[in-house]
Design an enzyme around this catalytic site. Structure first.
Site, PDB file in Angstrom:
ATOM      1  N   HIS A  23      -4.087   7.077 -62.421  1.00 30.53           N
ATOM      2  CA  HIS A  23      -5.667   6.363 -61.927  1.00 30.53           C
ATOM      3  C   HIS A  23      -5.452   6.137 -60.514  1.00 30.53           C
ATOM      4  O   HIS A  23      -4.845   5.017 -60.158  1.00 30.53           O
ATOM      5  CB  HIS A  23      -5.649   5.206 -62.722  1.00 30.53           C
ATOM      6  CG  HIS A  23      -7.120   4.768 -62.535  1.00 30.53           C
ATOM      7  ND1 HIS A  23      -8.118   4.590 -63.561  1.00 30.53           N
ATOM      8  CD2 HIS A  23      -7.819   4.303 -61.468  1.00 30.53           C
ATOM      9  CE1 HIS A  23      -9.275   4.296 -63.047  1.00 30.53           C
ATOM     10  NE2 HIS A  23      -9.206   3.917 -61.884  1.00 30.53           N
ATOM     11  N   HIS A  25      -7.378   6.951 -56.731  1.00 28.33           N
ATOM     12  CA  HIS A  25      -8.590   7.463 -55.973  1.00 28.33           C
ATOM     13  C   HIS A  25      -8.311   7.836 -54.683  1.00 28.33           C
ATOM     14  O   HIS A  25      -7.652   7.308 -53.816  1.00 28.33           O
ATOM     15  CB  HIS A  25      -9.580   6.247 -55.870  1.00 28.33           C
ATOM     16  CG  HIS A  25     -10.269   5.887 -57.263  1.00 28.33           C
ATOM     17  ND1 HIS A  25     -11.440   6.624 -57.797  1.00 28.33           N
ATOM     18  CD2 HIS A  25      -9.893   4.972 -58.214  1.00 28.33           C
ATOM     19  CE1 HIS A  25     -11.633   6.007 -59.003  1.00 28.33           C
ATOM     20  NE2 HIS A  25     -10.915   5.131 -59.249  1.00 28.33           N
ATOM     21  N   ASP A  27     -10.193   8.548 -52.321  1.00 34.20           N
ATOM     22  CA  ASP A  27     -10.980   7.771 -51.096  1.00 34.20           C
ATOM     23  C   ASP A  27     -10.467   6.379 -51.212  1.00 34.20           C
ATOM     24  O   ASP A  27     -11.142   5.536 -50.116  1.00 34.20           O
ATOM     25  CB  ASP A  27     -12.391   7.882 -51.278  1.00 34.20           C
ATOM     26  CG  ASP A  27     -13.199   7.366 -52.733  1.00 34.20           C
ATOM     27  OD1 ASP A  27     -12.181   7.403 -53.585  1.00 34.20           O
ATOM     28  OD2 ASP A  27     -14.197   7.391 -52.861  1.00 34.20           O
ATOM     29  N   GLY A 184     -17.816   4.363 -60.455  1.00 32.17           N
ATOM     30  CA  GLY A 184     -18.734   3.652 -59.882  1.00 32.17           C
ATOM     31  C   GLY A 184     -19.154   2.295 -60.619  1.00 32.17           C
ATOM     32  O   GLY A 184     -18.418   1.870 -61.482  1.00 32.17           O
ATOM     33  N   HIS A 211     -13.946   5.670 -66.741  1.00 31.10           N
ATOM     34  CA  HIS A 211     -13.971   4.236 -66.198  1.00 31.10           C
ATOM     35  C   HIS A 211     -14.749   3.541 -67.179  1.00 31.10           C
ATOM     36  O   HIS A 211     -15.832   3.504 -67.483  1.00 31.10           O
ATOM     37  CB  HIS A 211     -14.602   4.189 -64.884  1.00 31.10           C
ATOM     38  CG  HIS A 211     -13.645   4.413 -63.724  1.00 31.10           C
ATOM     39  ND1 HIS A 211     -13.223   5.653 -63.207  1.00 31.10           N
ATOM     40  CD2 HIS A 211     -13.104   3.580 -62.755  1.00 31.10           C
ATOM     41  CE1 HIS A 211     -12.441   5.656 -62.209  1.00 31.10           C
ATOM     42  NE2 HIS A 211     -12.309   4.346 -61.976  1.00 31.10           N
ATOM     43  N   GLU A 214     -13.762  -2.324 -67.406  1.00 29.97           N
ATOM     44  CA  GLU A 214     -13.503  -3.043 -66.003  1.00 29.97           C
ATOM     45  C   GLU A 214     -14.252  -4.195 -65.790  1.00 29.97           C
ATOM     46  O   GLU A 214     -14.106  -5.290 -65.936  1.00 29.97           O
ATOM     47  CB  GLU A 214     -13.172  -2.038 -65.092  1.00 29.97           C
ATOM     48  CG  GLU A 214     -12.674  -2.680 -63.566  1.00 29.97           C
ATOM     49  CD  GLU A 214     -12.817  -1.601 -62.428  1.00 29.97           C
ATOM     50  OE1 GLU A 214     -12.121  -1.878 -61.456  1.00 29.97           O
ATOM     51  OE2 GLU A 214     -13.295  -0.645 -62.667  1.00 29.97           O
ATOM     52  N   ASP A 311      -4.854   2.272 -58.647  1.00 28.36           N
ATOM     53  CA  ASP A 311      -6.273   2.385 -58.314  1.00 28.36           C
ATOM     54  C   ASP A 311      -6.578   2.774 -57.062  1.00 28.36           C
ATOM     55  O   ASP A 311      -7.013   4.093 -56.807  1.00 28.36           O
ATOM     56  CB  ASP A 311      -6.918   1.037 -58.936  1.00 28.36           C
ATOM     57  CG  ASP A 311      -8.620   1.228 -58.941  1.00 28.36           C
ATOM     58  OD1 ASP A 311      -8.947   2.405 -59.184  1.00 28.36           O
ATOM     59  OD2 ASP A 311      -9.235   0.279 -59.178  1.00 28.36           O
TER      60      ASP A 311
END
Length: 372
Positions: A23, A25, A27, A184, A211, A214, A311
């Site tokens: 996991h 990301h 970006d 998102g 996802h 969370e 993350d």
């Protein structure tokens, strides 16, 4: 990017341990100096003009305690990832940073639909990222190390392009793409919203992580499993809401596991836990505001297939090495625990069986080497 000294464990440098990152990301892991360089090319104004101050700005912004504010920082990172050259550079450097962190296998997730403002197509942005990842892998191997990476193509759950993005992922399945995700703003956007996309992926035997658990709770996790057929849960930390611990008058401890959590545990659905990020976004606020309150250890002790993840490296100022160190400090884990977390991740990797078995062998050999 690390802001905290990483402890060793029995004299072992945790950076040396072989790691699997599920996991992570793209970006959320840009080097601050790269953001500055790319922003200069497009005349983008930044909140800081040097790498150290920009790194601190990300940390300060991301400590808001909720996912919505946390996600606002991505407006800045995605803004500089709108050209083939920018995407390729970011992906290349990302692999180098993974290797420095001791990662030997990684699945790198990102949302192609967020990188189209300068005229690139969905296929072009995927190809640009893949080229950068391959550049990074080649450089790492030339340095005498080894790493494998795959893309997790992500659809934004508040948009209406999930089927299109699912088709994109399947189209590139033999050209670097390993799986599919939705990300998102989670609360109010259940996976069921994208059931058509998940049906398409299932019909094409394409692996999915979602996802869930969370910013939203058990309903989101249930939908990820039922509607999304998720093999892994992105975070999934709020599954702990389905576990109750009671202490009797004679100090006996009783643990009650609900139907949902029992299903996740017994079928070994992987939890992609991200300790620092979970604290930043308020995902564990129901249990407290210190890392020792995070239900990570409870889930581990109860036999859930927990994994450790970053993350977003830039937003949390962290690395996988640092996350392991924090868990060692907080819960007193030993090498066997850390090895279990990596083996859990290897078991959940979106790889063919033979490749997962080889990954397990690499992890075991690496841990054995540091024990000698």
């Amino acid at each position: 990017m690390t802001k905290t000294t990483v402890p060793s464990l029995d004299g072992v440098d945790l950076a040396r341990l072989p790691k699997v990152s599920l996991h992570d990301h793209l970006d959320g892991g840009l080097r601050p100096q790269t953001i500055i360089d790319l922003a200069r090319e497009i005349d983008l104004e930044l909140p800081a003009d040097n790498a150290d101050d920009l790194a601190q700005w990300f940390l300060d912004q991301c400590n808001a305690g909720n996912l919505v504010d946390y996600l606002k920082t991505f407006d800045l990172s995605t803004a500089v990832m709108q050209s083939e050259a920018g995407l390729r550079r970011v992906a290349h450097e990302f692999v180098l940073d993974l290797a420095e962190d001791g990662v030997i296998y990684a699945e790198i997730r990102w949302a192609p639909e967020q990188h189209l403002t300068r005229g690139l197509s969905l296929d072009q942005v995927v190809e640009a990222v893949q080229a950068g990842l391959e550049d990074g892998v080649t450089e790492v191997r030339e340095s005498g190390r080894d790493i494998e990476v795959g893309q997790l193509i992500t659809a934004m759950r508040h948009a209406d392009r999930a089927l299109e993005i699912a088709e994109l992922a399947v189209r590139h399945r033999d050209r670097g793409v390993s799986g599919f995700d939705i990300a998102g703003a989670e609360d109010g956007f259940l996976p069921s919203r994208h059931r058509e996309a998940f049906d398409y992926l299932a019909k094409n035997f394409f692996p999915v992580t979602v996802h869930a658990g969370e910013a939203a709770g058990l309903e989101s996790i249930t939908s990820a499993i039922f509607d999304g057929r998720a093999l892994r849960l992105g975070h999934g930390v709020r599954l702990a809401e389905d576990v109750t611990v009671e202490r009797s008058d004679d100090d006996e401890v009783y643990v009650n596991i609900g139907r949902l959590s029992e299903w996740v545990r017994d079928r070994e659905i992987v939890l992609e836990l991200s300790p620092s990020s979970n604290m930043q976004t308020g995902a564990v606020a129901a249990w407290g505001d210190e890392l020792e309150d995070h239900p990570f250890d409870m889930l581990h002790q109860l036999g859930f297939r927990v994994t450790v993840n970053v993350d977003n490296r830039t937003m949390s100022g962290t690395s996988l090495t640092r996350e392991l160190g924090l868990l060692v400090e907080t819960f007193g884990y030993d090498l066997e625990d850390l090895e279990t977390f990596q083996l859990n991740a290897a078991a959940g990797a979106f790889l063919p069986l033979e490749d997962r078995e080889y990954l397990v062998e690499q992890i075991q050999a690496g841990f054995d080497a540091v024990r000698e």
